[in-house]
Write a protein that holds these residues in place. Structure first.
Motif, short mmCIF file in Angstrom:
data_model
loop_
_atom_site.label_atom_id
_atom_site.label_comp_id
_atom_site.label_asym_id
_atom_site.label_seq_id
_atom_site.Cartn_x
_atom_site.Cartn_y
_atom_site.Cartn_z
N TRP A 19 -47.22 -55.11 -46.89
CA TRP A 19 -46.09 -54.32 -47.36
C TRP A 19 -44.86 -54.57 -46.50
O TRP A 19 -44.96 -54.76 -45.29
CB TRP A 19 -46.44 -52.83 -47.27
N GLU A 20 -43.70 -54.54 -47.14
CA GLU A 20 -42.45 -54.53 -46.38
C GLU A 20 -42.36 -53.16 -45.71
O GLU A 20 -42.80 -52.16 -46.28
CB GLU A 20 -41.23 -54.69 -47.31
N VAL A 21 -41.79 -53.10 -44.53
CA VAL A 21 -41.57 -51.84 -43.84
C VAL A 21 -40.09 -51.78 -43.50
O VAL A 21 -39.56 -52.68 -42.85
CB VAL A 21 -42.42 -51.70 -42.56
N ARG A 22 -39.43 -50.72 -43.96
CA ARG A 22 -37.99 -50.56 -43.73
C ARG A 22 -37.69 -49.12 -43.35
O ARG A 22 -38.50 -48.23 -43.58
CB ARG A 22 -37.21 -50.92 -44.98
N PHE A 23 -36.51 -48.91 -42.82
CA PHE A 23 -36.07 -47.57 -42.46
C PHE A 23 -35.21 -47.00 -43.58
O PHE A 23 -34.36 -47.69 -44.13
CB PHE A 23 -35.27 -47.60 -41.15
N SER A 24 -35.44 -45.72 -43.88
CA SER A 24 -34.69 -45.09 -44.97
C SER A 24 -33.25 -44.80 -44.56
O SER A 24 -32.37 -44.74 -45.41
CB SER A 24 -35.36 -43.79 -45.41
N ASP A 25 -33.01 -44.63 -43.26
CA ASP A 25 -31.65 -44.36 -42.79
C ASP A 25 -31.55 -44.67 -41.29
O ASP A 25 -32.55 -44.99 -40.64
CB ASP A 25 -31.22 -42.92 -43.09
N ALA A 26 -30.35 -44.56 -40.76
CA ALA A 26 -30.09 -44.87 -39.36
C ALA A 26 -30.83 -43.92 -38.42
O ALA A 26 -31.28 -44.32 -37.35
CB ALA A 26 -28.60 -44.85 -39.07
N ILE A 50 -48.98 -49.48 -41.08
CA ILE A 50 -48.13 -49.23 -42.25
C ILE A 50 -48.01 -50.50 -43.07
O ILE A 50 -48.08 -50.47 -44.30
CB ILE A 50 -46.74 -48.71 -41.83
N ARG A 51 -47.85 -51.61 -42.42
CA ARG A 51 -47.69 -52.89 -43.11
C ARG A 51 -48.96 -53.35 -43.81
O ARG A 51 -48.91 -53.93 -44.89
CB ARG A 51 -47.23 -53.95 -42.11
N THR A 52 -50.12 -53.09 -43.22
CA THR A 52 -51.36 -53.64 -43.77
C THR A 52 -52.21 -52.66 -44.57
O THR A 52 -52.94 -53.07 -45.46
CB THR A 52 -52.24 -54.21 -42.63
N ASP A 53 -52.13 -51.36 -44.24
CA ASP A 53 -52.99 -50.36 -44.91
C ASP A 53 -52.27 -49.01 -44.98
O ASP A 53 -52.69 -48.05 -44.35
CB ASP A 53 -54.31 -50.23 -44.14
N PRO A 54 -51.17 -48.94 -45.74
CA PRO A 54 -50.38 -47.72 -45.72
C PRO A 54 -51.06 -46.51 -46.36
O PRO A 54 -50.69 -45.38 -46.08
CB PRO A 54 -49.12 -48.10 -46.50
N ARG A 55 -52.04 -46.75 -47.22
CA ARG A 55 -52.78 -45.65 -47.87
C ARG A 55 -54.27 -45.84 -47.62
O ARG A 55 -55.00 -46.25 -48.52
CB ARG A 55 -52.51 -45.64 -49.36
N PRO A 56 -54.74 -45.52 -46.42
CA PRO A 56 -56.16 -45.75 -46.14
C PRO A 56 -57.04 -44.88 -47.03
O PRO A 56 -56.68 -43.76 -47.38
CB PRO A 56 -56.29 -45.35 -44.67
N ARG A 57 -58.17 -45.41 -47.40
CA ARG A 57 -59.11 -44.65 -48.24
C ARG A 57 -59.66 -43.45 -47.50
O ARG A 57 -59.91 -42.41 -48.09
CB ARG A 57 -60.27 -45.55 -48.68
N THR A 58 -59.85 -43.60 -46.20
CA THR A 58 -60.36 -42.51 -45.39
C THR A 58 -59.25 -42.03 -44.47
O THR A 58 -58.83 -42.74 -43.56
CB THR A 58 -61.57 -42.96 -44.54
N GLU A 59 -58.75 -40.84 -44.76
CA GLU A 59 -57.71 -40.26 -43.93
C GLU A 59 -58.32 -39.72 -42.64
O GLU A 59 -59.49 -39.35 -42.61
CB GLU A 59 -56.99 -39.13 -44.68
N TRP A 94 -43.25 -40.61 -40.21
CA TRP A 94 -43.43 -40.29 -41.62
C TRP A 94 -42.90 -41.46 -42.42
O TRP A 94 -41.85 -42.04 -42.09
CB TRP A 94 -42.63 -39.05 -42.01
N TYR A 95 -43.60 -41.79 -43.49
CA TYR A 95 -43.14 -42.90 -44.33
C TYR A 95 -43.53 -42.66 -45.78
O TYR A 95 -44.47 -41.94 -46.09
CB TYR A 95 -43.69 -44.24 -43.83
N LEU A 96 -42.75 -43.28 -46.65
CA LEU A 96 -42.97 -43.21 -48.09
C LEU A 96 -43.61 -44.51 -48.56
O LEU A 96 -43.24 -45.59 -48.07
CB LEU A 96 -41.64 -43.02 -48.84
N VAL A 97 -44.52 -44.42 -49.50
CA VAL A 97 -45.15 -45.60 -50.08
C VAL A 97 -44.51 -45.83 -51.45
O VAL A 97 -44.74 -45.08 -52.39
CB VAL A 97 -46.68 -45.41 -50.20
N ASP A 98 -43.67 -46.85 -51.53
CA ASP A 98 -42.95 -47.20 -52.75
C ASP A 98 -43.70 -48.37 -53.41
O ASP A 98 -43.48 -49.53 -53.07
CB ASP A 98 -41.52 -47.60 -52.38
N THR A 99 -44.62 -48.04 -54.31
CA THR A 99 -45.45 -49.08 -54.93
C THR A 99 -44.64 -50.03 -55.80
O THR A 99 -44.98 -51.20 -55.90
CB THR A 99 -46.60 -48.46 -55.75
N ALA A 100 -43.58 -49.55 -56.43
CA ALA A 100 -42.77 -50.40 -57.29
C ALA A 100 -42.13 -51.55 -56.50
O ALA A 100 -41.98 -52.66 -57.02
CB ALA A 100 -41.68 -49.58 -57.99
#
Length: 120
Positions: A19-26, A50-59, A94-100
């Protein structure tokens, strides 16, 4: 020094399958830099996760999806899941997962607990 404003650090593009990882704001980028100064290795590990497994199956208690009104956020026209990684005992990302866009947007990084959790 040339007097020009310093440009924020940019991450290299994600390799295939990551996954790309970016900052939402400054503010998120600044918080990331501050967190990295305090806990460099743990912050780097969070970036890799975050880059490799942003939504792990086991939290886990240290890496999980936020709940309630914080579970989803509308960002750039997409409803995204919001996740948290506990980098240190008080430090959070905190991060958002933007699948699109196959992008994770870091919305908060800092040594203190995000204030938004105080409202929930």
């Amino acid at each position: 020094m040339s007097g020009r404003p310093r440009r924020p650090r940019r991450a290299p593009p994600a390799p295939a399958g990551q996954w790309e990882v970016r900052f939402s704001d400054a503010a998120a980028a600044k918080g990331w830099e501050s967190l990295a100064q305090q806990a460099r290795e743990n912050t780097y590990k969070a970036w890799v996760v975050i880059r490799t497994d942003p939504r792990p199956r086991t939290e886990t208690p240290r890496h999980h999806r936020l709940k309630g009104g914080l579970a989803h956020v509308m960002y750039r026209g997409q409803t995204c899941e919001q996740w948290q990684i506990e980098v240190t005992s008080g430090g959070r990302v905190w991060y958002l997962v933007d699948t699109a866009r196959e992008t994770c947007w870091i919305t908060f990084a800092g040594a203190g607990h995000p204030r938004a959790t105080d409202r929930r």
